[in-house]
Structure formats: C-alpha cells, structure tokens
Scaffold this motif. Structure first.
Motif, short mmCIF file in Angstrom:
data_model
loop_
_atom_site.label_atom_id
_atom_site.label_comp_id
_atom_site.label_asym_id
_atom_site.label_seq_id
_atom_site.Cartn_x
_atom_site.Cartn_y
_atom_site.Cartn_z
N LYS A 14 0.85 -1.18 0.00
CA LYS A 14 0.00 0.00 0.00
C LYS A 14 0.89 1.23 0.00
O LYS A 14 1.80 1.34 0.81
CB LYS A 14 -0.87 -0.03 1.26
CG LYS A 14 -1.95 1.01 1.32
CD LYS A 14 -2.79 0.76 2.56
CE LYS A 14 -4.07 1.54 2.54
NZ LYS A 14 -4.92 1.21 3.68
N GLU A 25 0.79 5.22 0.48
CA GLU A 25 -0.07 6.28 1.00
C GLU A 25 0.64 7.62 0.89
O GLU A 25 1.78 7.75 1.34
CB GLU A 25 -0.38 6.05 2.48
CG GLU A 25 -1.22 4.85 2.78
CD GLU A 25 -1.50 4.68 4.27
OE1 GLU A 25 -2.50 4.05 4.60
OE2 GLU A 25 -0.71 5.18 5.11
N LYS A 69 -2.68 10.55 -3.03
CA LYS A 69 -3.34 9.33 -3.48
C LYS A 69 -2.88 8.14 -2.65
O LYS A 69 -1.73 8.08 -2.24
CB LYS A 69 -2.96 9.09 -4.95
CG LYS A 69 -3.82 8.06 -5.65
CD LYS A 69 -3.69 8.23 -7.14
CE LYS A 69 -4.93 7.71 -7.81
NZ LYS A 69 -5.01 7.98 -9.19
N THR A 70 -3.79 7.22 -2.43
CA THR A 70 -3.43 5.97 -1.79
C THR A 70 -3.79 4.85 -2.75
O THR A 70 -4.89 4.81 -3.29
CB THR A 70 -4.20 5.80 -0.46
OG1 THR A 70 -3.76 6.83 0.43
CG2 THR A 70 -3.92 4.45 0.18
N THR A 71 -2.83 3.97 -3.00
CA THR A 71 -3.09 2.82 -3.86
C THR A 71 -2.65 1.57 -3.12
O THR A 71 -1.77 1.62 -2.27
CB THR A 71 -2.30 2.91 -5.20
OG1 THR A 71 -0.91 2.99 -4.90
CG2 THR A 71 -2.72 4.11 -6.01
N GLU A 72 -3.28 0.46 -3.46
CA GLU A 72 -2.91 -0.80 -2.83
C GLU A 72 -3.03 -1.92 -3.84
O GLU A 72 -3.97 -1.96 -4.63
CB GLU A 72 -3.83 -1.09 -1.63
CG GLU A 72 -3.47 -2.36 -0.89
CD GLU A 72 -4.30 -2.59 0.37
OE1 GLU A 72 -3.86 -3.36 1.22
OE2 GLU A 72 -5.39 -1.99 0.48
N ILE A 73 -2.04 -2.81 -3.82
CA ILE A 73 -2.15 -4.03 -4.62
C ILE A 73 -1.99 -5.21 -3.68
O ILE A 73 -1.26 -5.13 -2.68
CB ILE A 73 -1.10 -4.10 -5.76
CG1 ILE A 73 0.34 -3.96 -5.25
CG2 ILE A 73 -1.40 -3.08 -6.83
CD1 ILE A 73 1.41 -4.20 -6.33
N GLU A 133 -3.50 -4.86 -12.49
CA GLU A 133 -3.21 -3.75 -11.59
C GLU A 133 -3.63 -2.45 -12.27
O GLU A 133 -3.43 -2.27 -13.46
CB GLU A 133 -1.70 -3.72 -11.31
CG GLU A 133 -1.25 -2.55 -10.47
CD GLU A 133 0.26 -2.49 -10.25
OE1 GLU A 133 0.71 -1.59 -9.54
OE2 GLU A 133 1.00 -3.35 -10.80
N THR A 134 -4.23 -1.55 -11.49
CA THR A 134 -4.43 -0.18 -11.96
C THR A 134 -3.42 0.65 -11.18
O THR A 134 -3.48 0.74 -9.96
CB THR A 134 -5.86 0.31 -11.70
OG1 THR A 134 -6.76 -0.56 -12.40
CG2 THR A 134 -6.05 1.73 -12.21
N THR A 135 -2.47 1.23 -11.90
CA THR A 135 -1.36 1.94 -11.25
C THR A 135 -1.82 3.31 -10.74
O THR A 135 -2.89 3.80 -11.11
CB THR A 135 -0.20 2.13 -12.24
OG1 THR A 135 -0.67 2.96 -13.32
CG2 THR A 135 0.30 0.80 -12.78
N ALA A 136 -0.99 3.94 -9.92
CA ALA A 136 -1.32 5.25 -9.35
C ALA A 136 -1.57 6.28 -10.45
O ALA A 136 -2.36 7.21 -10.27
CB ALA A 136 -0.18 5.73 -8.45
#
Length: 133
Positions: free
Chosen positions: A53, A55, A59-63, A73-76
């Motif tokens: 993750k 943070e 933006k926060t993204t997690e795979i 995967e949808t990247t940042a």
C-alpha cells in the motif's frame, strides 16, 4: 524471504523519477504531483497474500498479490497493467506490461533501507525508503 520487506517505509530520496514517469507516459500534471508526493509504503503478508500500500496526501493505492501469479493492476497514474511479482535473489521484482510496453520495479533491502529501482527501457529511477519507527 518476503518478511524482511514487511513494515512501514517512508520515502527519503528519489533520483530520476520524473524521467522515469515521462518514459512510462505519465502526463505533466500527474508527474508534478508524483514528484511532490512523499509516500509511505506499507507492506504486509497474510496467508501468502502480499499487500503493498502506497499512501500519500495525493493518493493511496494498494495491490494484493501472490508471488509468481499474474494479476491486473491499476497503477497510481491510471495505467491498467498485467503484473507479476517474483522473488529473485532476495529482491521483489514487479513486472508491469501494458499496451506492448514493459517496466520493472525491483525492490530490495540494503543496509536497513528499502530501495526501489524503476526501469523503463534505458531510464532508471531509484527511490529510497527508510523504515518508520
């Protein structure tokens, strides 16, 4: 082996990241935000599933994934990639493929720091993280 990556990591330095984002096709506005962001990286493992993750204030993204299993995967920056993560000589190697392109993110622990080497063709960026207390 993945256990050494587990924890909360804070970005402390970033070299050549703007050129890397340019190489993978990130827009100018998104690159500006990407360059300003100082994300924390949270890595955990639960029953063989690894969570990474990122943070930041933007933006926060997690795979979530299992080693050696391809996933979407949808990247940042909004790219939709086919991604596979392997463990190679103690490095977590993430290979993203999209639109006939490929990029590699190699994460390893050296001297108590986590380095992420981002490679697209001949462009290399290195981001260094330190473990948060």
């Amino acid at each position: 082996m993945v256990e050494q990556f587990v924890g909360k990591w804070t970005l402390t330095s970033s070299e050549n990241f703007d050129d890397y984002m340019k190489a993978i096709g990130v827009s100018f506005a998104t690159r500006q935000m990407g360059n300003m962001a100082k994300p924390d990286l949270l890595i955990s493992v639960d029953d063989g599933v690894i969570s990474m993750k990122s943070e930041s204030t933007f933006k926060t993204t997690e795979i979530k994934f299992k080693l050696n299993e391809e996933f979407e995967e949808t990247t940042a920056d909004g790219r939709k990639t086919k991604t596979i993560v392997t463990l190679d000589n103690g490095k977590l190697v993430q290979l993203q493929s999209w639109d006939g392109k490929k990029t590699t993110l190699e994460r390893e622990i050296q001297g108590g720091k986590l380095t992420a080497k981002c490679v697209m063709d001949d462009v290399v960026a290195v981001r260094t993280y330190e473990k948060a207390a």
